[in-house]
Design an enzyme around this catalytic site. Structure first.
Site, PDB file in Angstrom:
ATOM      1  N   LYS A  49       0.842  -1.203   0.000  1.00 49.81           N
ATOM      2  CA  LYS A  49       0.000   0.000   0.000  1.00 49.81           C
ATOM      3  C   LYS A  49       0.875   1.252   0.000  1.00 49.81           C
ATOM      4  O   LYS A  49       0.623   2.206  -0.742  1.00 49.81           O
ATOM      5  CB  LYS A  49      -0.929  -0.007   1.219  1.00 49.81           C
ATOM      6  CG  LYS A  49      -2.030  -1.052   1.107  1.00 49.81           C
ATOM      7  CD  LYS A  49      -2.791  -1.281   2.399  1.00 49.81           C
ATOM      8  CE  LYS A  49      -3.759  -2.451   2.243  1.00 49.81           C
ATOM      9  NZ  LYS A  49      -4.441  -2.842   3.472  1.00 49.81           N
ATOM     10  N   GLN A  93      -4.764  -1.496   9.828  1.00 42.61           N
ATOM     11  CA  GLN A  93      -4.580  -2.825   9.225  1.00 42.61           C
ATOM     12  C   GLN A  93      -5.097  -3.912  10.169  1.00 42.61           C
ATOM     13  O   GLN A  93      -4.722  -3.955  11.343  1.00 42.61           O
ATOM     14  CB  GLN A  93      -3.086  -3.035   8.902  1.00 42.61           C
ATOM     15  CG  GLN A  93      -2.786  -4.320   8.178  1.00 42.61           C
ATOM     16  CD  GLN A  93      -3.390  -4.369   6.774  1.00 42.61           C
ATOM     17  OE1 GLN A  93      -3.321  -3.429   6.003  1.00 42.61           O
ATOM     18  NE2 GLN A  93      -4.005  -5.490   6.441  1.00 42.61           N
ATOM     19  N   ASP A 116     -11.310   2.575   3.939  1.00 44.17           N
ATOM     20  CA  ASP A 116     -11.638   1.156   3.751  1.00 44.17           C
ATOM     21  C   ASP A 116     -13.137   0.963   3.544  1.00 44.17           C
ATOM     22  O   ASP A 116     -13.569  -0.115   3.134  1.00 44.17           O
ATOM     23  CB  ASP A 116     -11.211   0.343   4.990  1.00 44.17           C
ATOM     24  CG  ASP A 116      -9.826  -0.261   4.825  1.00 44.17           C
ATOM     25  OD1 ASP A 116      -9.416  -0.493   3.669  1.00 44.17           O
ATOM     26  OD2 ASP A 116      -9.166  -0.504   5.854  1.00 44.17           O
TER      27      ASP A 116
END
Ligand code: NAP
Length: 305
Positions: A49, A93, A116
């Site tokens: 990422k 995460q 997200d």
């Protein structure tokens, strides 16, 4: 021969769409990634990422608290990121260590920075068809179907899996595209019969090569979300029916990736399918980049007006 739906091509198209939009902003978009502890898979995801951000010109920042962190300490980190104006996206995460209340942490992320698309406010926006960040993998799959001009409206779509990050948002996005959607899960009876009704079959169950020829309507479009690492050579030989190429690859690496759909059966019965690797995988990070750019656009417009 079934058409292979190449995720890397779609990823590149999504990233190409991001570039001029980033250039038009008064400052680079900012993404903060919180990586707790040293889970090897999470470290690889975060590295990828961060790399994607650097290549695009998104300013990224990785925070790495220890895996002994408490819920309240992690909440304090998230709240600090919520307050910082130059941060447009916050990504925590997963998975988090067991002592941390993951739901509370995800709830603490400001919905406008939730790139997200996991926050209940953004899930609500998705359900009601309002703008906002959408869960990256399913949103990427819609882009893939559109890129390959695969009709969705009026078709029967069967989604296997009902997780909050894949199955449920996938079903909702397909519904918004006017598919007739069926969602299956571990308690579904006669899964094969239902799957065979799918003109579009999306597999997100996390079971290696579980959906075999019986589950695929001849000519269906098969989207395989599963990523399963096979480390047992016998299992690899069984799944790939002793394919020399695959077994050579297994012998070199000690493992091989397989999706949730049987790869050879998909190639034989589908009209088009996403391979594993190289199908759905590349889309997720690209959509994260797009969500971050869109978050920056929304926030900077708000800041100006
Ligand atoms: P998950 O949270 O474990 O959910 C799996 C879902 O599949 C659950 O709803 C479960 O049903 C259902 N299921 C499990 N076994 C089943 C069976 N035998 N028959 C029917 N349904 C079954 O998994 P996830 O996070 O959604 O991920 C699914 C897969 O996609 C995994 O392989 C994951 O690695 C992969 N993935 C890939 C990407 C990518 O970027 N390509 C992104 C995310 C996930 P219940 O609800 O009844 O338990």
């Amino acid at each position: 021969m079934a058409q292979i739906l190449d995720g890397a091509r779609v990823r590149d198209a999504i990233l190409d769409d991001c570039r001029p939009r980033i250039a038009a902003l008064p400052r680079p978009p900012g993404l903060a990634v919180v990586l707790v502890g040293h889970d090897p898979a999470s470290e690889i995801y975060v590295r990828n990422k961060v790399k994607a951000c650097a290549e695009l010109g998104i300013r990224s920042e990785t925070l790495t608290p220890p895996d002994s962190i408490s819920t309240s300490e992690l909440l304090a980190i998230v709240q600090d990121l919520n307050r910082r104006p130059e941060i447009d996206g916050i990504l925590v995460q997963m998975p988090l260590p067991s002592q941390v209340d993951s739901k509370q942490v995800l709830l603490a992320v400001l919905p406008e920075k939730d790139v997200d698309g996991f926050h209940p406010c953004n899930v609500g926006a998705l359900v009601t068809g309002r703008p906002g960040p959408k869960s990256c993998t399913p949103a990427g799959i819609i882009r893939l179907l559109q890129y390959y001009k695969i009709p969705i409206a009026g078709r029967n779509a069967v989604v296997v899996g009902r997780s909050d990050i894949v199955g449920k948002p996938m079903a909702m996005l397909l519904l918004h595209e006017n598919a007739t959607v069926t969602v299956c899960h571990s308690k579904t009876r006669d899964l094969a019969t239902i799957c065979r009704q799918g003109d579009i079959l999306v597999a997100a169950l996390g079971r290696p090569a579980a959906l075999t020829a019986d589950f695929i309507q001849p000519g269906a479009v098969v989207v395989d979300v599963g990523i399963n690492r096979i480390t047992n050579r016998q299992e690899a030989a069984r799944i790939f029916r002793n394919s020399k190429d695959k077994l050579d690859a297994f012998d070199r690496k000690g493992s091989v990736l397989v999706g949730d759909v049987h790869p050879l059966d998909a190639a034989e019965k589908a009209s088009a399918y996403t391979p594993v690797p190289g199908g759905v995988g590349p889309l997720t990070i690209a959509m994260l980049m797009l969500n971050t750019v869109e978050s920056a656009e929304r926030r900077l417009k708000t800041a100006v007006s």
